[in-house]
Each structure stands twice: as structure tokens, then as C-alpha cells.
Design an enzyme around this catalytic site. Structure first.
Site, PDB file in Angstrom:
ATOM      1  N   HIS A 151       5.938  51.766  34.178  1.00  0.00           N
ATOM      2  CA  HIS A 151       6.093  53.040  34.360  1.00  0.00           C
ATOM      3  C   HIS A 151       5.142  53.774  34.200  1.00  0.00           C
ATOM      4  O   HIS A 151       4.825  55.334  33.406  1.00  0.00           O
ATOM      5  CB  HIS A 151       7.412  54.079  32.799  1.00  0.00           C
ATOM      6  CG  HIS A 151       7.092  53.537  31.221  1.00  0.00           C
ATOM      7  ND1 HIS A 151       5.923  54.157  31.058  1.00  0.00           N
ATOM      8  CD2 HIS A 151       8.103  53.148  31.006  1.00  0.00           C
ATOM      9  CE1 HIS A 151       5.994  53.588  29.156  1.00  0.00           C
ATOM     10  NE2 HIS A 151       6.821  53.462  30.166  1.00  0.00           N
ATOM     11  N   ASP A 175      13.303  51.158  34.146  1.00  0.00           N
ATOM     12  CA  ASP A 175      12.704  51.924  32.548  1.00  0.00           C
ATOM     13  C   ASP A 175      14.771  52.459  32.275  1.00  0.00           C
ATOM     14  O   ASP A 175      14.394  53.893  30.717  1.00  0.00           O
ATOM     15  CB  ASP A 175      11.843  53.468  32.356  1.00  0.00           C
ATOM     16  CG  ASP A 175      11.890  53.010  31.090  1.00  0.00           C
ATOM     17  OD1 ASP A 175      12.121  52.611  29.584  1.00  0.00           O
ATOM     18  OD2 ASP A 175      11.162  53.910  30.594  1.00  0.00           O
TER      19      ASP A 175
END
Ligand code: DOR
Length: 392
Positions: A208, A277
Site C-alpha cells: 500500500h 488491503d
């Protein structure tokens, strides 16, 4: 024959085709160059592969479990998920990982790889448990949710993982800076790990990535030939910090300048994959400050809407980022329309808009900042190994 005269798009192909499946694999693809795809007909893509999801099982199953997470994944068009180890207990051994994978297989909706933590119990202090795992037995290790703050421990992880052929998936957040400056926290640890990567000759995947500084440093490292890869989430390119005010996620929502740099990285190949995520939480846990978004059911639509309809990527490029490349990274035979690969598909409606409603999520986590947002890209059907595992 599973599909006849269907519009297929993968990282290279864009055609009308028939697809025959045998024993869970793509047996034959017959192209129909004489046929034009209908403008508002559904499109068949290789099912998505998520490098980064939290199913919270064992121990935190009030937030999500393998069953609800699997249902959410297939509803999002995913046939493969890579599960983070920040469960209770933390997954710190090969045995624990295999047990989770066996349970996921019995549910038989999505294929799961369970990641092993890179420090013991994600405590950041030692990594000798990795020595007990045979070389090549697991593709990834990660302490996602936390950075490994000790430089000596991180260097040791690089050395063991190089030896064992495990790929580090790094959550970059230097705890010294977290309380005051989350940009500095991500950047500082990213810069350190690029240096350790170079020093050890190891390899690393950055989870991320959210800042312009981090993505530019990763681009520079790639130019230098370091063995680095990275992922970007749908939420970090869809909203800036202002639009998602008060919505907690780690790393946090950033600025338009960051978003532009992330989109450029998706365009030019600096970013290897889009990963969700997926981080389900209860309303109580969110109210108490838990970070994260239940994102696996909205990932494709957010990306299709912002990146493809927004004119930044072609749908083929999006397939590359959501299926082809992450599948290669997981070393699995899927992610394109090619005979002999797994017959894992997702049928999507890209012609008609719909509105995101968390109450419709299969995930136990209804935590999303995208409630009420109009998007394109509804998943109509997901197929794993030739079997329909989700039907809208
Ligand atoms: O927002 C997040 N939530 N980021 C992480 O890195 C961890 C995750 C979680 O486990 O809830």
C-alpha cells in the site's frame, strides 16, 4: 463449453471468443474475429488475485472469518487471496499457515495463501522462526499492520529471505514518526528498506504505497535494478485526505499530488499490482480508532470507475494490475486467457452504474468510506476452476 461468443479482455487480448473448460483448466479458446462485441454486453476477465487481504481468522472472527471473507472475495471477483498474518494468534509458522489454507480450501470458494509473519508474533524483535521454514515453502512473509522498527532485525530478515526465497511484503511505518507525521513514517522506513535491499542484494515488495516520495524512491530503485515491487490500493487513488476526512486507514489518505504520482506509477509500471488491503472491522472497533476499509467487494468498481472511465488506464492495463501480475508474483497459473491456465474468470458489467451499499456486502465488515458512491463495474459472476462460485 463454459462461454460462447463472449467478450473477453485480458492484459493483451480484446476479442469475442468461445471458452471451453476441462478439469478446472482452460482447454480451448476459439476467437471470433468476425464478431464485434456489443457495447453494453458484460465482459469476461481473468478473475482477480488479491496480494493483500485480512480475513481475521483465527481469533478475530467477530470482524471476519474465512467463510465470510471468502464470500466477500468472490463477490468482488477474486479467486485468489493472500492473507495477512495479523490474526490471533499471529501466524508465525508453516503449520499455522497450512491449517488456515486447509480450512479455506474446505470452504472451496476462493483459493487462499496464508502469509507467515516476518518477525515472531509481529513483535518486531526476532525472526529466527523463519529458519524453521524450508526454502521456497512459502512465497511471502509480512508484518502487515506494523513496520519492523529495528534495523538489525530487518537486515536479518532480508538475509534469511534471500537465502530461502521468501518475498518480504513490507508495511512501511517508522513508529518514531507515527504519532506526529505519518508521511515521514512511511517515507523514512521505505528509504531505509531500499538501502537494506541494496546492501543485502535481497528483494522486497512494498505494501500500500501512498506517498509521492515513496513511489518516486521505488521508481528510482527499479531504474537502478534493485529487486523491488509494490502495490497500490484502490482507496488511495479514489479519495484524497479531504474527501475521506476522519476516515482512518493505514497508511492514511493523502493529497492530490500523491494520487497523481500513484496513478502515474500504475500507468508506467512502477506499481506492479493493485491490492485491496481488505481490512474488515466492527463499528465499535472503528469508533475506537481501528484502521482500515472493507474493500474487497468495491475494488474493481472503484478502479474501473476512477482509472479506466477516468481515462488513465485501459481495461487491459487494469487486468494486468489486478490479475496478471499479482498472479505471477504468487507463482500461480492464472491471470490471462491462455490454454492450460486455471479456469478462473470474472464477468463484469461495465456499462451500467450502481451505487455502493455496505449493507449488501458479504463481508462481516461494513466499514467503507464509499457508501452511496456511484460506480461502474459490477461483478456479475465469479468462476473458480470452471465452477461458478458467485452469481449476482
Ligand atoms: O488500515 C489498515 N488496516 N492498514 C493495515 O496495514 C492493517 C489493516 C488491519 O489489519 O486492519
Amino acid at each position: 463449453m463454459l462461454y460462447e461468443k463472449i467478450h473477453i479482455i485480458d492484459n493483451e487480448l480484446d476479442a469475442v471468443a468461445d471458452i471451453r473448460v476441462e478439469d478446472g483448466l482452460i482447454a480451448q479458446i476459439t476467437l471470433h474475429p468476425e464478431c464485434e462485441p456489443a457495447a453494453d454486453a458484460p465482459v469476461l476477465l481473468p478473475a482477480f488475485t488479491d496480494l493483500h487481504a485480512h480475513f481475521r481468522d483465527p481469533g478475530l472472527t467477530y470482524k471476519e472469518d474465512l467463510e465470510s471473507g471468502s464470500r466477500a472475495a468472490v463477490r468482488g471477483g477474486y479467486s485468489v487471496v493472500n492473507l495477512m498474518p495479523n490474526t490471533l494468534p499471529v501466524c508465525s509458522s508453516l503449520e499455522q499457515a497450512r491449517e488456515v489454507e486447509a480450512r479455506a480450501n474446505r470452504i472451496n470458494l476462493v483459493r487462499a495463501n496464508q502469509i507467515v509473519s516476518m518477525t515472531l508474533n509481529e513483535m518486531g524483535q526476532e525472526c529466527s522462526h523463519l529458519l524453521d521454514i524450508p526454502a521456497g515453502a512459502i512465497p511471502f512473509v509480512s508484518d502487515d499492520g506494523k513496520g519492523v522498527n529495528r534495523d538489525d532485525v530487518m537486515e536479518e530478515i532480508f538475509r534469511i529471505c534471500k537465502e530461502k526465497n521468501f518475498l518480504i511484503m513490507a508495511h512501511e511505518e517508522d513508529a518514531r514518526y507515527s504519532p506526529a507525521d505519518l508521511r515521514m513514517a512511511e517515507n523514512a522506513m521505505t528509504f531505509r528498506d531500499l538501502q537494506l535491499c541494496e546492501k543485502t542484494g535481497g528483494s522486497i515488495h512494498f505494501c500500500h504505497v501512498s506517498t509521492i516520495e515513496a513511489i518516486q524512491a521505488i521508481a528510482e530503485a527499479k531504474r537502478k535494478g534493485l529487486r523491488v515491487s509494490c502495490e497500490i490500493t484502490p482507496h488511495h487513488i479514489f479519495y484524497n485526505a479531504e474527501q475521506a476526512r476522519h476516515y482512518r486507514v493505514a497508511p492514511p489518505f493523502r493529497n492530490d499530488e500523491d494520487i497523481q504520482a500513484l496513478i502515474a506509477a500504475l500507468q508506467d509500471g512502477t506499481a506492479d499490482a493493485i491490492a485491496t488491503d481488505h481490512a474488515p472491522h466492527t463499528p465499535e472497533d472503528k469508533a475506537n480508532g481501528a484502521n482500515g476499509i472493507s474493500g474487497i467487494e468495491t475494488a474493481f468498481a472503484l478502479c474501473y470507475t476512477r482509472l479506466v472511465r477516468g481515462g488513465h488506464l485501459t481495461l487491459s492495463q487494469l487486468v494486468q494490475l489486478m490479475s496478471t501480475k499479482p498472479s505471477e508474483m504468487m507463482r500461480i497459473p492464472k491471470g490471462r486467457f491462455q490454454e492450460g491456465l486455471w479456469a478462473d474468470f470474472v464477468l463484469v458489467d461495465i456499462a451500467h452504474p450502481y451505487v455502493i451499499r455496505a449493507e449488501e456486502f458479504a463481508s462481516r465488515g461494513k466499514n467503507t468510506p464509499f457508501e452511496g458512491v456511484e460506480v461502474y463495474g459490477r461483478v456479475l459472476q465469479t468462476v473458480k476452476g470452471g465452477e461458478v462460485v458467485y452469481q449476482a
